[in-house]
Design an enzyme around this catalytic site. Structure first.
Site, short mmCIF file in Angstrom:
data_model
loop_
_atom_site.label_atom_id
_atom_site.label_comp_id
_atom_site.label_asym_id
_atom_site.label_seq_id
_atom_site.Cartn_x
_atom_site.Cartn_y
_atom_site.Cartn_z
N LEU A 1 -30.52 -131.84 17.90
CA LEU A 1 -29.74 -131.05 18.94
C LEU A 1 -28.57 -131.59 18.96
O LEU A 1 -28.11 -132.60 18.58
CB LEU A 1 -30.62 -131.68 20.35
CG LEU A 1 -32.05 -131.09 20.40
CD1 LEU A 1 -32.64 -131.68 21.59
CD2 LEU A 1 -32.26 -129.71 20.31
N ASP A 2 -27.61 -130.60 19.50
CA ASP A 2 -25.96 -130.90 19.53
C ASP A 2 -26.30 -132.17 20.42
O ASP A 2 -26.97 -132.32 21.35
CB ASP A 2 -25.40 -130.00 20.19
CG ASP A 2 -25.28 -128.72 19.30
OD1 ASP A 2 -25.49 -128.99 18.19
OD2 ASP A 2 -24.78 -127.66 19.81
N ARG A 3 -24.77 -132.94 20.45
CA ARG A 3 -24.81 -134.05 21.38
C ARG A 3 -24.87 -133.64 22.86
O ARG A 3 -25.71 -134.48 23.59
CB ARG A 3 -23.46 -134.60 21.34
CG ARG A 3 -23.11 -135.73 22.00
CD ARG A 3 -21.54 -135.97 22.25
NE ARG A 3 -20.95 -136.53 20.94
CZ ARG A 3 -20.57 -137.78 20.64
NH1 ARG A 3 -21.14 -138.75 21.44
NH2 ARG A 3 -19.86 -137.78 19.44
N THR B 1 -26.55 -131.21 24.11
CA THR B 1 -27.81 -130.23 24.48
C THR B 1 -28.89 -131.39 25.07
O THR B 1 -29.17 -132.46 24.32
CB THR B 1 -28.41 -129.54 23.39
OG1 THR B 1 -27.17 -128.55 23.10
CG2 THR B 1 -29.34 -128.78 23.68
N ARG C 1 -25.01 -120.96 21.49
CA ARG C 1 -23.73 -121.18 22.11
C ARG C 1 -22.76 -119.70 21.54
O ARG C 1 -22.16 -119.15 22.28
CB ARG C 1 -22.94 -122.25 21.62
CG ARG C 1 -23.96 -123.37 22.35
CD ARG C 1 -23.63 -124.96 21.57
NE ARG C 1 -21.90 -125.16 22.16
CZ ARG C 1 -21.57 -126.25 21.64
NH1 ARG C 1 -21.91 -127.25 21.12
NH2 ARG C 1 -20.36 -126.72 22.15
#
Length: 288
Positions: free
Chosen positions: A131-133, A135, A230
């Protein structure tokens, strides 16, 4: 889980397992055997042709790993589920999944490594997906490399659902978003015409709620490209709240309004269907 049977006649292990647990899928029984969940007279056995004699005790033992107080999880990380094969984590916004090239930032991987090594210094975890930082939400780690491979090989078959708060009012109630992504640049992925260096990204969306200025969207991933949600919402003209790199102009929650809300997958050892659901965190729920 613990279940046992007593052998009544000479046989070999795998046929006995099929016969004694007729309601369990054969693939699941083979997973039990492969990864040491089958015990004969209290000893783990993995050979399918292991001989059995009358009076032998055959036990299926799949246990949740014991929790330890020696290495509590830091604020922003919460273990939702743990057993001997996997850990399902609720990752807060601001946590990296794993270290970047710069080596800077708190990582869920490091925190979980400390957690599992509190009971045995040889223990470790393996990353299944990321997961992105910024998110938040559900993420899965494996506790052995074979389990990691099983999950990754089947990851495209599993259901992954996200919730996002998008800027503006999305008029379509549902649909499918498609584009080709150039992932060459680390900070910002771009949708571009397809060529040999791009990868197709597919996201299915459904509007759950509209306010005067925002839209709560449910998104299901068909592909798992970096930043694909995104990019897709930005390309629609409705970037995610707080997503300045992709065109957002508002940031009331002081974080990206994207949350990994549901994971449905098959357990790599037992073959059981695993279902996890996390509601939208309060700072994002307040936006809608």
């Amino acid at each position: 889980m613990s279940d046992n049977r007593t052998v009544n006649a000479p046989t070999t292990l795998l046929p006995y397992l099929f016969e004694s647990w007729p309601d369990v899928k054969r693939t699941r029984i083979k997973q039990w055997l492969k990864y040491g969940s089958v015990r004969v007279n209290s000893r783990a056995v993995t050979r399918h042709d292991h001989p059995l004699e009358p009076g032998d005790k055959v036990t299926i033992k799949v246990e949740r790993a014991p929790r330890t107080k020696a290495a509590p999880m830091p604020a922003g990380l919460k273990i939702v589920y743990e057993d001997e094969a996997i850990i399902v984590l609720d990752k807060g916004a601001g946590w990296l999944t794993v270290a970047t090239d710069s080596g800077k930032g708190r990582t869920a991987y490091a925190a979980l490594t400390d957690h599992v090594r509190a009971t045995d210094a040889r223990n470790r975890v393996w990353i299944v997906h990321r997961l992105d930082r910024d998110t938040s939400g559900l993420i899965v780690f494996a506790k052995t490399e074979p389990f990691k491979r099983i999950l990754q090989q089947n990851w495209h078959k599993f259901d992954k659902t996200y919730l996002a708060v998008a800027e503006g009012v999305i008029k379509r109630d549902s649909g499918t978003l498609r584009c080709h992504l150039n992932e060459e640049f680390s900070l910002r992925v771009r949708s571009v015409p397809p060529d040999e260096d791009t990868r197709e990204a597919i996201t299915h969306f459904k509007v759950l709620k509209r306010t005067q200025n925002t839209t709560l969207v449910e998104l299901k991933l068909e592909t798992g490209r970096r930043h694909q949600i995104r990019v897709h919402l930005s390309d629609m003209g409705h970037p995610i709240v707080g997503d300045k790199p992709y065109g957002a102009v508002t940031d009331p929650a002081k974080r990206l309004a994207l949350h990994s809300s549901e994971l449905h997958f098959v357990h790599p050892m037992t073959g059981e269907k695993m279902d996890f659901v996390l509601p939208l965190p309060d700072p994002l729920a307040k936006l809608v």
